[in-house]
Design a protein around this motif. Structure first.
Motif, PDB file in Angstrom:
ATOM      1  N   GLU A 159      61.093 -20.959 109.970  1.00 42.26           N
ATOM      2  CA  GLU A 159      62.307 -20.401 110.663  1.00 42.26           C
ATOM      3  C   GLU A 159      63.261 -21.555 110.878  1.00 42.26           C
ATOM      4  O   GLU A 159      64.520 -21.226 110.929  1.00 42.26           O
ATOM      5  N   ASN A 160      62.995 -22.685 111.160  1.00 42.13           N
ATOM      6  CA  ASN A 160      63.784 -23.735 111.558  1.00 42.13           C
ATOM      7  C   ASN A 160      64.639 -24.237 110.365  1.00 42.13           C
ATOM      8  O   ASN A 160      65.710 -24.248 110.420  1.00 42.13           O
ATOM      9  N   ALA A 183      61.039 -28.788 113.597  1.00 46.36           N
ATOM     10  CA  ALA A 183      59.833 -27.829 113.717  1.00 46.36           C
ATOM     11  C   ALA A 183      58.268 -28.663 114.096  1.00 46.36           C
ATOM     12  O   ALA A 183      57.530 -28.348 114.687  1.00 46.36           O
ATOM     13  N   SER A 184      58.574 -29.907 113.417  1.00 47.85           N
ATOM     14  CA  SER A 184      57.573 -31.068 113.800  1.00 47.85           C
ATOM     15  C   SER A 184      57.414 -31.583 115.091  1.00 47.85           C
ATOM     16  O   SER A 184      56.471 -32.213 115.512  1.00 47.85           O
ATOM     17  N   TRP A 186      55.474 -20.786 109.864  1.00 49.84           N
ATOM     18  CA  TRP A 186      56.166 -19.933 110.309  1.00 49.84           C
ATOM     19  C   TRP A 186      57.317 -20.587 111.030  1.00 49.84           C
ATOM     20  O   TRP A 186      58.662 -20.312 110.903  1.00 49.84           O
ATOM     21  N   LYS A 187      56.976 -21.393 111.788  1.00 50.03           N
ATOM     22  CA  LYS A 187      57.939 -22.203 112.748  1.00 50.03           C
ATOM     23  C   LYS A 187      58.748 -23.148 111.755  1.00 50.03           C
ATOM     24  O   LYS A 187      59.821 -23.156 111.955  1.00 50.03           O
ATOM     25  N   TYR A 188      58.015 -23.579 110.797  1.00 49.27           N
ATOM     26  CA  TYR A 188      58.834 -24.676 109.747  1.00 49.27           C
ATOM     27  C   TYR A 188      59.950 -23.769 109.200  1.00 49.27           C
ATOM     28  O   TYR A 188      61.189 -23.880 108.694  1.00 49.27           O
ATOM     29  N   GLU A 196      50.910 -19.575 111.286  1.00 49.50           N
ATOM     30  CA  GLU A 196      51.670 -19.584 112.555  1.00 49.50           C
ATOM     31  C   GLU A 196      52.627 -20.782 112.387  1.00 49.50           C
ATOM     32  O   GLU A 196      53.637 -20.882 112.752  1.00 49.50           O
ATOM     33  N   ILE A 197      51.904 -22.031 112.040  1.00 45.06           N
ATOM     34  CA  ILE A 197      52.559 -23.278 111.957  1.00 45.06           C
ATOM     35  C   ILE A 197      53.703 -23.369 110.938  1.00 45.06           C
ATOM     36  O   ILE A 197      54.881 -23.645 111.012  1.00 45.06           O
TER      37      ILE A 197
END
Ligand SMILES: [Zn+2]
Length: 174
Positions: free
Chosen positions: A104-105, A169-170, A100-102, A97-98
């Protein structure tokens, strides 16, 4: 944060693809800039590319072992794509999940440079994503086999986009 930055390929039995340009050259140019920029932003970096390997699997396993040993908080493997001459654009891969955020960004930020946005994808086929213990992603910056992508490519711009993607993302609001 502690980042595991993986410059893809670049060792025995694990050479990159060759197209209009060599994948390994683009990885090195872009990856070194990402490392320099992340360090300048105050982050710590572990380099995970091994010096030697006996096989592709050995190369990939060592990258995971190095990141796992140092307990990196996020693992980012930098690559460039190759396929038929018409295939083009940026894509990223993640499984967590985390991650994925990176993914996508970073994909969105690189696409804003003018590349086709192929999106963030499920990376369960990738050894380094399955065998690292932290959120991990693969970035396929653009296609070394595509004329338009290679005309557009700049290590400076791509590394800036990767950095912006990482930082957004972070951040807590990212
Ligand atoms: Zn590659």
């Amino acid at each position: 944060m502690l980042f595991g930055i993986d410059l893809g390929h670049g060792c025995d039995f694990d050479g990159g693809a060759v197209g209009i340009r060599r994948e390994e050259d683009l990885i090195n140019e872009t990856g070194e800039l990402v490392i320099a920029k992340l360090s300048k932003a105050g982050h710590r970096i572990i380099r995970t590319r091994p010096l030697k390997a006996n096989s592709t699997k050995h190369s990939l396993q060592q990258r995971c072992d190095i990141a796992n040993y140092h307990e990196c908080e996020i693992f980012i493997s930098i690559h460039f794509n190759s396929f038929t001459p018409t295939a083009n654009g940026v894509e990223t891969f993640a499984i967590s999940e985390i991650g994925w955020k990176y993914a996508e960004n970073i994909c969105k930020n690189i696409a804003q440079l003018g590349y086709t946005d192929r999106g963030a994808k499920n990376g369960r086929i990738y050894y380094v994503l399955r065998n690292t213990k932290m959120p991990a992603i693969i970035v396929e910056g653009c296609f070394i086999t595509n004329k338009k992508d290679m005309a557009l490519f700049s290590a400076e711009n791509t590394s800036d986009a990767i950095l912006e993607g990482i930082l957004s993302a972070s951040s807590p609001s990212g």
